[in-house]
Design a protein around this motif. Structure first.
Motif, PDB file in Angstrom:
ATOM      1  N   LEU A 166      47.756  27.932  59.118  1.00  0.00           N
ATOM      2  CA  LEU A 166      47.344  28.624  57.904  1.00  0.00           C
ATOM      3  C   LEU A 166      46.408  27.681  57.149  1.00  0.00           C
ATOM      4  CD1 LEU A 166      47.804  31.039  55.896  1.00  0.00           C
ATOM      5  CD2 LEU A 166      49.559  29.586  54.840  1.00  0.00           C
ATOM      6  N   ILE A 167      45.234  28.151  56.815  1.00  0.00           N
ATOM      7  CA  ILE A 167      44.291  27.341  56.040  1.00  0.00           C
ATOM      8  C   ILE A 167      44.602  27.464  54.555  1.00  0.00           C
ATOM      9  CG2 ILE A 167      41.872  27.018  55.397  1.00  0.00           C
ATOM     10  CD1 ILE A 167      41.185  28.136  58.186  1.00  0.00           C
ATOM     11  N   GLY A 168      44.887  28.677  54.108  1.00  0.00           N
ATOM     12  CA  GLY A 168      45.203  28.881  52.708  1.00  0.00           C
ATOM     13  C   GLY A 168      45.439  30.339  52.394  1.00  0.00           C
ATOM     14  N   VAL A 169      45.868  30.558  51.160  1.00  0.00           N
ATOM     15  CA  VAL A 169      46.091  31.900  50.634  1.00  0.00           C
ATOM     16  C   VAL A 169      45.189  32.023  49.411  1.00  0.00           C
ATOM     17  CG1 VAL A 169      47.799  33.515  49.713  1.00  0.00           C
ATOM     18  CG2 VAL A 169      48.476  31.850  51.468  1.00  0.00           C
ATOM     19  N   TYR A 170      44.420  33.093  49.345  1.00  0.00           N
ATOM     20  CA  TYR A 170      43.349  33.229  48.365  1.00  0.00           C
ATOM     21  C   TYR A 170      43.450  34.561  47.628  1.00  0.00           C
ATOM     22  CZ  TYR A 170      41.616  29.613  51.462  1.00  0.00           C
ATOM     23  OH  TYR A 170      41.505  28.476  52.225  1.00  0.00           O
ATOM     24  N   LEU A 171      43.115  34.534  46.359  1.00  0.00           N
ATOM     25  CA  LEU A 171      43.090  35.741  45.553  1.00  0.00           C
ATOM     26  C   LEU A 171      41.666  35.920  45.033  1.00  0.00           C
ATOM     27  CD1 LEU A 171      45.236  37.809  44.631  1.00  0.00           C
ATOM     28  CD2 LEU A 171      45.465  36.488  42.528  1.00  0.00           C
ATOM     29  N   ASN A 172      41.123  37.121  45.218  1.00  0.00           N
ATOM     30  CA  ASN A 172      39.736  37.392  44.846  1.00  0.00           C
ATOM     31  C   ASN A 172      39.658  38.777  44.215  1.00  0.00           C
ATOM     32  OD1 ASN A 172      36.992  37.847  44.693  1.00  0.00           O
ATOM     33  ND2 ASN A 172      36.611  37.698  46.861  1.00  0.00           N
ATOM     34  N   ARG A 173      38.887  38.885  43.145  1.00  0.00           N
ATOM     35  CA  ARG A 173      38.661  40.170  42.481  1.00  0.00           C
ATOM     36  C   ARG A 173      37.227  40.599  42.752  1.00  0.00           C
ATOM     37  NH1 ARG A 173      39.689  41.102  36.083  1.00  0.00           N
ATOM     38  NH2 ARG A 173      39.223  43.329  36.040  1.00  0.00           N
ATOM     39  N   PHE A 174      37.041  41.883  43.011  1.00  0.00           N
ATOM     40  CA  PHE A 174      35.753  42.399  43.453  1.00  0.00           C
ATOM     41  C   PHE A 174      35.521  43.769  42.832  1.00  0.00           C
ATOM     42  CE2 PHE A 174      33.472  44.946  46.688  1.00  0.00           C
ATOM     43  CZ  PHE A 174      32.307  44.199  46.798  1.00  0.00           C
ATOM     44  N   THR A 175      34.306  44.021  42.399  1.00  0.00           N
ATOM     45  CA  THR A 175      33.935  45.346  41.903  1.00  0.00           C
ATOM     46  C   THR A 175      32.969  45.977  42.891  1.00  0.00           C
ATOM     47  OG1 THR A 175      34.170  44.598  39.626  1.00  0.00           O
ATOM     48  CG2 THR A 175      32.920  46.632  39.988  1.00  0.00           C
ATOM     49  N   LYS A 176      33.337  47.156  43.406  1.00  0.00           N
ATOM     50  CA  LYS A 176      32.464  47.854  44.347  1.00  0.00           C
ATOM     51  C   LYS A 176      31.188  48.281  43.646  1.00  0.00           C
ATOM     52  CE  LYS A 176      35.444  49.671  47.913  1.00  0.00           C
ATOM     53  NZ  LYS A 176      35.823  50.870  48.657  1.00  0.00           N
ATOM     54  N   THR A 177      30.063  48.000  44.277  1.00  0.00           N
ATOM     55  CA  THR A 177      28.765  48.279  43.688  1.00  0.00           C
ATOM     56  C   THR A 177      28.571  49.759  43.387  1.00  0.00           C
ATOM     57  OG1 THR A 177      27.861  46.407  44.893  1.00  0.00           O
ATOM     58  CG2 THR A 177      26.272  47.951  43.987  1.00  0.00           C
ATOM     59  N   ARG A 178      28.872  50.608  44.336  1.00  0.00           N
ATOM     60  CA  ARG A 178      28.570  52.037  44.172  1.00  0.00           C
ATOM     61  C   ARG A 178      29.561  52.783  43.302  1.00  0.00           C
ATOM     62  NH1 ARG A 178      25.935  54.376  49.724  1.00  0.00           N
ATOM     63  NH2 ARG A 178      24.252  52.873  49.782  1.00  0.00           N
ATOM     64  N   THR A 179      30.848  52.418  43.400  1.00  0.00           N
ATOM     65  CA  THR A 179      31.876  53.194  42.697  1.00  0.00           C
ATOM     66  C   THR A 179      32.379  52.524  41.426  1.00  0.00           C
ATOM     67  OG1 THR A 179      33.686  52.169  43.931  1.00  0.00           O
ATOM     68  CG2 THR A 179      32.675  54.177  44.885  1.00  0.00           C
ATOM     69  N   GLY A 180      32.166  51.219  41.317  1.00  0.00           N
ATOM     70  CA  GLY A 180      32.694  50.487  40.167  1.00  0.00           C
ATOM     71  C   GLY A 180      34.175  50.203  40.275  1.00  0.00           C
ATOM     72  N   ASP A 181      34.779  50.541  41.438  1.00  0.00           N
ATOM     73  CA  ASP A 181      36.205  50.276  41.630  1.00  0.00           C
ATOM     74  C   ASP A 181      36.482  48.789  41.494  1.00  0.00           C
ATOM     75  OD1 ASP A 181      36.650  52.950  42.133  1.00  0.00           O
ATOM     76  OD2 ASP A 181      36.752  52.726  44.311  1.00  0.00           O
ATOM     77  N   ASP A 182      37.531  48.448  40.773  1.00  0.00           N
ATOM     78  CA  ASP A 182      37.959  47.075  40.549  1.00  0.00           C
ATOM     79  C   ASP A 182      39.084  46.778  41.535  1.00  0.00           C
ATOM     80  OD1 ASP A 182      38.532  44.582  39.507  1.00  0.00           O
ATOM     81  OD2 ASP A 182      39.387  45.344  37.642  1.00  0.00           O
ATOM     82  N   LEU A 183      38.816  45.929  42.519  1.00  0.00           N
ATOM     83  CA  LEU A 183      39.778  45.633  43.573  1.00  0.00           C
ATOM     84  C   LEU A 183      40.135  44.158  43.576  1.00  0.00           C
ATOM     85  CD1 LEU A 183      38.037  47.640  46.437  1.00  0.00           C
ATOM     86  CD2 LEU A 183      40.015  48.356  45.097  1.00  0.00           C
TER      87      LEU A 183
END
Length: 161
Positions: free
Chosen positions: A68-85
């Motif tokens: 295991l290299i690591g565990v990562y948390l990332n927040r992303f907003t979809k360009t087309r829909t604006g969905d916050d993931l």
């Protein structure tokens, strides 16, 4: 109780051979992007098992996660829909096995590419996720943990019936 927020759980592989790293070039809504072989954890899978499956589906190579290299948390907003993931990623290093040239790559995967760390660093605008660089940096820094650090209870993988 209102709906509870849950991150999307994903897995990724950092695969090095002869100083080059195996990436996939994939179609996204933002055009062609580079990424580690990666994907979502499916029901009934351990993170390491999901990683092996995703590598096979996206690259046609067998893969055995060994660290295991690591565990990562990332927040992303979809360009087309604006969905916050939000994504929770488990990144693994491991052993690359047999290439099955006859296999069709997953939908959306255009091709696999082998790139040096410098080549990857030189094109951040082509990265699907900032986690590509973070996982690479952690791998190059020697960050390795036992795969057993991520315990999957048998209740996840056992079939009901």
């Amino acid at each position: 109780m209102p709906n509870r927020w849950k991150p999307n759980v994903t897995v990724a592989a950092v695969i090095e051979r002869d100083g080059r790293f195996l990436l996939v070039e994939e179609e996204t809504t933002d055009g062609l992007k580079l990424n580690n072989p990666a994907g979502h954890l499916d029901p009934g899978e351990s993170p390491a098992g999901a990683c092996a499956r995703e590598v096979l589906e996206e690259t046609a190579f067998d893969f055995e996660p060994t660290h295991l290299i690591g565990v990562y948390l990332n927040r992303f907003t979809k360009t087309r829909t604006g969905d916050d993931l939000t994504y929770l990623r488990f990144a693994f290093a491991g052993t690359l096995g047999t290439h099955h040239a006859w296999r069709t790559l997953d939908e959306g995967i255009v091709r696999t590419v082998w790139m040096t760390a410098d080549e990857i660093r030189a094109c951040p605008e082509r990265h699907r996720s900032p986690l590509l660089l973070q996982c690479l940096a952690d791998y190059l820094a020697g960050q390795r943990y036992p795969v057993s650090l991520v315990h999957t209870d048998i209740s996840v993988t056992q079939t009901s019936g």
